[in-house]
Each structure stands twice: as structure tokens, then as C-alpha cells.
Design a protein around this motif. Structure first.
Motif, PDB file in Angstrom:
ATOM      1  N   ARG A   1       0.828  -1.208   0.000  1.00  0.00           N
ATOM      2  CA  ARG A   1       0.000   0.000   0.000  1.00  0.00           C
ATOM      3  C   ARG A   1       0.864   1.261   0.000  1.00  0.00           C
ATOM      4  O   ARG A   1       0.638   2.197   0.749  1.00  0.00           O
ATOM      5  N   LEU A   2       1.869   1.253  -0.891  1.00  0.00           N
ATOM      6  CA  LEU A   2       2.789   2.385  -1.000  1.00  0.00           C
ATOM      7  C   LEU A   2       3.327   2.814   0.366  1.00  0.00           C
ATOM      8  O   LEU A   2       3.333   3.987   0.718  1.00  0.00           O
ATOM      9  N   ASN A   3       3.782   1.823   1.114  1.00  0.00           N
ATOM     10  CA  ASN A   3       4.456   2.025   2.398  1.00  0.00           C
ATOM     11  C   ASN A   3       3.524   2.405   3.550  1.00  0.00           C
ATOM     12  O   ASN A   3       3.990   2.575   4.679  1.00  0.00           O
ATOM     13  N   ASP A   4       2.215   2.520   3.289  1.00  0.00           N
ATOM     14  CA  ASP A   4       1.281   2.835   4.373  1.00  0.00           C
ATOM     15  C   ASP A   4       1.273   1.755   5.445  1.00  0.00           C
ATOM     16  O   ASP A   4       1.160   2.048   6.645  1.00  0.00           O
ATOM     17  N   PHE A   5       1.373   0.496   5.009  1.00  0.00           N
ATOM     18  CA  PHE A   5       1.341  -0.605   5.973  1.00  0.00           C
ATOM     19  C   PHE A   5       2.517  -0.514   6.937  1.00  0.00           C
ATOM     20  O   PHE A   5       2.351  -0.677   8.153  1.00  0.00           O
ATOM     21  N   ARG A   6       3.711  -0.220   6.412  1.00  0.00           N
ATOM     22  CA  ARG A   6       4.882  -0.088   7.283  1.00  0.00           C
ATOM     23  C   ARG A   6       4.705   1.067   8.255  1.00  0.00           C
ATOM     24  O   ARG A   6       5.024   0.960   9.445  1.00  0.00           O
ATOM     25  N   ARG A   7       4.196   2.175   7.768  1.00  0.00           N
ATOM     26  CA  ARG A   7       3.965   3.330   8.634  1.00  0.00           C
ATOM     27  C   ARG A   7       2.966   3.004   9.739  1.00  0.00           C
ATOM     28  O   ARG A   7       3.202   3.304  10.920  1.00  0.00           O
TER      29      ARG A   7
ATOM     30  N   ASP B   1       9.810  10.233   5.868  1.00  0.00           N
ATOM     31  CA  ASP B   1       9.512   8.937   6.474  1.00  0.00           C
ATOM     32  C   ASP B   1       8.917   7.938   5.476  1.00  0.00           C
ATOM     33  O   ASP B   1       8.170   8.304   4.569  1.00  0.00           O
ATOM     34  N   TYR B   2       9.258   6.663   5.704  1.00  0.00           N
ATOM     35  CA  TYR B   2       8.602   5.502   5.084  1.00  0.00           C
ATOM     36  C   TYR B   2       8.721   5.485   3.559  1.00  0.00           C
ATOM     37  O   TYR B   2       7.769   5.166   2.851  1.00  0.00           O
ATOM     38  N   CYS B   3       9.888   5.811   3.071  1.00  0.00           N
ATOM     39  CA  CYS B   3      10.160   5.668   1.641  1.00  0.00           C
ATOM     40  C   CYS B   3      10.888   4.352   1.384  1.00  0.00           C
ATOM     41  O   CYS B   3      11.589   3.829   2.250  1.00  0.00           O
ATOM     42  N   PHE B   4      10.711   3.837   0.165  1.00  0.00           N
ATOM     43  CA  PHE B   4      11.389   2.618  -0.268  1.00  0.00           C
ATOM     44  C   PHE B   4      12.107   2.933  -1.574  1.00  0.00           C
ATOM     45  O   PHE B   4      11.481   3.289  -2.561  1.00  0.00           O
ATOM     46  N   LEU B   5      13.450   2.819  -1.555  1.00  0.00           N
ATOM     47  CA  LEU B   5      14.256   3.027  -2.747  1.00  0.00           C
ATOM     48  C   LEU B   5      14.872   1.696  -3.151  1.00  0.00           C
ATOM     49  O   LEU B   5      15.600   1.075  -2.360  1.00  0.00           O
ATOM     50  N   SER B   6      14.574   1.248  -4.366  1.00  0.00           N
ATOM     51  CA  SER B   6      15.131   0.001  -4.863  1.00  0.00           C
ATOM     52  C   SER B   6      16.604   0.197  -5.230  1.00  0.00           C
ATOM     53  O   SER B   6      17.157   1.287  -5.105  1.00  0.00           O
ATOM     54  N   SER B   7      17.231  -0.855  -5.738  1.00  0.00           N
ATOM     55  CA  SER B   7      18.675  -0.832  -5.984  1.00  0.00           C
ATOM     56  C   SER B   7      19.084   0.204  -7.021  1.00  0.00           C
ATOM     57  O   SER B   7      18.361   0.471  -7.983  1.00  0.00           O
ATOM     58  N   GLN B   8      20.252   0.772  -6.813  1.00  0.00           N
ATOM     59  CA  GLN B   8      20.940   1.640  -7.765  1.00  0.00           C
ATOM     60  C   GLN B   8      20.137   2.891  -8.120  1.00  0.00           C
ATOM     61  O   GLN B   8      20.188   3.388  -9.243  1.00  0.00           O
ATOM     62  N   VAL B   9      19.428   3.407  -7.161  1.00  0.00           N
ATOM     63  CA  VAL B   9      18.774   4.709  -7.343  1.00  0.00           C
ATOM     64  C   VAL B   9      19.823   5.794  -7.146  1.00  0.00           C
ATOM     65  O   VAL B   9      20.582   5.774  -6.175  1.00  0.00           O
ATOM     66  N   GLY B  10      19.857   6.740  -8.076  1.00  0.00           N
ATOM     67  CA  GLY B  10      20.792   7.851  -7.982  1.00  0.00           C
ATOM     68  C   GLY B  10      20.060   9.149  -7.711  1.00  0.00           C
ATOM     69  O   GLY B  10      19.276   9.610  -8.547  1.00  0.00           O
ATOM     70  N   VAL B  11      20.281   9.729  -6.548  1.00  0.00           N
ATOM     71  CA  VAL B  11      19.628  10.975  -6.155  1.00  0.00           C
ATOM     72  C   VAL B  11      20.699  12.057  -6.084  1.00  0.00           C
ATOM     73  O   VAL B  11      21.680  11.930  -5.343  1.00  0.00           O
TER      74      VAL B  11
END
Length: 222
Positions: free
Chosen positions: A73-79, A145-155
Motif C-alpha cells: 500500500r505504498l508504504n502505508d502498511f509499514r507506517r 519517512d517511510y520511503c522505499f528506494l530500490s537498488s541503484q537509485v541515484g539521487v
């Protein structure tokens, strides 16, 4: 050595147990899951206890929690479970792989950050964030809070990523941009302009789709 209970029994929970077994900071002593999702009382040789009755087996003064390690649920469950766990008196562990180049100003609790990530100076990361392998977070960037970044994201530097965002692998985000809360960016997109909250970017180089990401919360894979 702290005793840790992981929320979940899926593949990411299994991965987390291996990392903690090898690198610490404590030891996994059990798992927890919402009672209506339980199919077993044992996982990886350890007890699985219903979330609703966790205190009976693992009271707050004896263990720390980690998770849920899920972007459901777009990280709502974790929050939601993180906030509830705190209200029930639990503290939360974090796992930050020892290979992480961590010069961040701050990282919230209940973090899960895997190997070879780079966190440059003045980076601020909120509670409950998950960064998969080899992410680069440029200086003066804030991840709420409560973001999910998958592998090799470049910010790049000076970026603001709002709460609850899900960012796919190999995404690039240009300098000084803002990604609104609860946005979903699919793998390999390149973001070159600000995105409003609840944006969806699929297979495109900076064109958010028009429908709200709230639709995605009903999909099982998110």
C-alpha cells in the motif's frame, strides 16, 4: 546483543534475517504477522507470533522490532505498524550494512539500508526508510519517512523526497528537485522536474501520469 523480532515472513524478511545473522547488530529471535495472515507458527526455525498478541511472547522491554519490511500500500502498511508498535511501547531496531558510506546528518529508526549505499554529508533520512543495494544519495538531500528506494537509485544533491514514496531500481533524480509524497516512480525513469504528491511515473523520462498513486494501493504488488 539486542534481540530482534522481524515483522513479516516473506522474502524480504528472510533476506533481513540473513543480513542480521551475518552482520548484526543483534540476533533475530522471532517473527510477527497480523493474525489473519498467519499460516504457521514457525519460520526459519523461529516462532511466529500474532501481532495482536505479541506482548505475551515478546514484551517491549525484551525485544526490538524491525519492519514491516514491505512497501505494501505504498508504504502505508509499514507506517501504520511502526506507529502502532511505538504506541504499544516497542522500540525499533535498524540495519545499516557495514559497507554503507554513511556521512548522513541523521537517519530515523526502523531503517533498512543495504550494502554499498552512499549517503553524502547533510543527508537526512526519516523513520522507516528502506534503501536497497548501491543507492547514491547526494548531499543536502532529505528523504522523508517511510520511503522505499530500490537498488541503484541515484539521487543528486539538494533533493526532497516526500513521505511514502516508492522508487524503482536505477531511477535518477536531478539536482534540487522535489518528489511529492506517496509518489511511485517505476524503474529506470529519469526525473528532471518537480513531481506533485501522488505522482505516477511509468516508462517515461519526466512525464508523470495523470492518475493518482492512491489507485496503486489497491494492487497486491504494491
Amino acid at each position: 546483543m539486542q534481540d530482534i523480532v522481524i515483522f513479516g515472513t516473506g522474502q524480504i524478511a528472510d533476506v533481513a534475517k540473513v543480513y542480521i545473522d551475518v552482520f548484526g547488530p543483534g540476533r533475530v529471535v522471532g517473527f510477527t504477522l497480523d493474525e489473519d495472515h498467519m499460516t504457521t507458527y514457525n519460520h526459519c526455525g523461529l516462532p511466529v507470533v500474532a501481532w495482536e498478541h505479541l506482548e505475551a511472547r515478546f514484551p517491549p522491554d525484551k525485544v526490538k522490532l524491525l519492519g514491516p519490511l514491505s512497501y505494501q500500500r505504498l508504504n502505508d502498511f509499514r507506517r501504520e505498524r511502526h506507529i502502532e508498535g511505538r504506541a504499544r511501547g516497542y522500540s525499533f531496531a535498524s540495519f545499516i550494512h557495514p559497507s554503507v558510506q554513511n556521512l548522513a546528518e541523521s537517519i530515523g529508526d526502523n531503517a533498512f539500508i543495504l550494502e554499498n549505499c552512499i549517503l553524502q554529508p547533510f543527508v537526512r533520512i526519516g523513520d522507516g526508510c528502506m534503501l536497497w543495494t548501491a543507492c547514491h544519495i547526494g548531499h543536502h538531500t532529505t528523504i522523508d519517512d517511510y520511503c522505499f528506494l530500490s537498488s541503484q537509485v541515484g539521487v543528486a544533491s539538494g533533493v526532497h523526497i516526500g513521505a511514502g514514496c516508492l522508487i524503482g531500481g536505477q531511477v535518477g533524480i536531478d539536482n534540487a528537485l522535489s518528489v511529492g509524497a506517496s509518489s511511485y516512480i517505476q524503474s529506470r525513469a529519469m526525473i528532471r522536474r518537480n513531481l506533485p504528491a501522488q505522482s505516477v511515473v511509468r516508462h517515461a523520462f519526466d512525464s508523470p501520469e495523470t492518475y493518482s498513486s492512491a489507485r496503486l494501493k489497491k494492487m497486491k504488488f504494491l
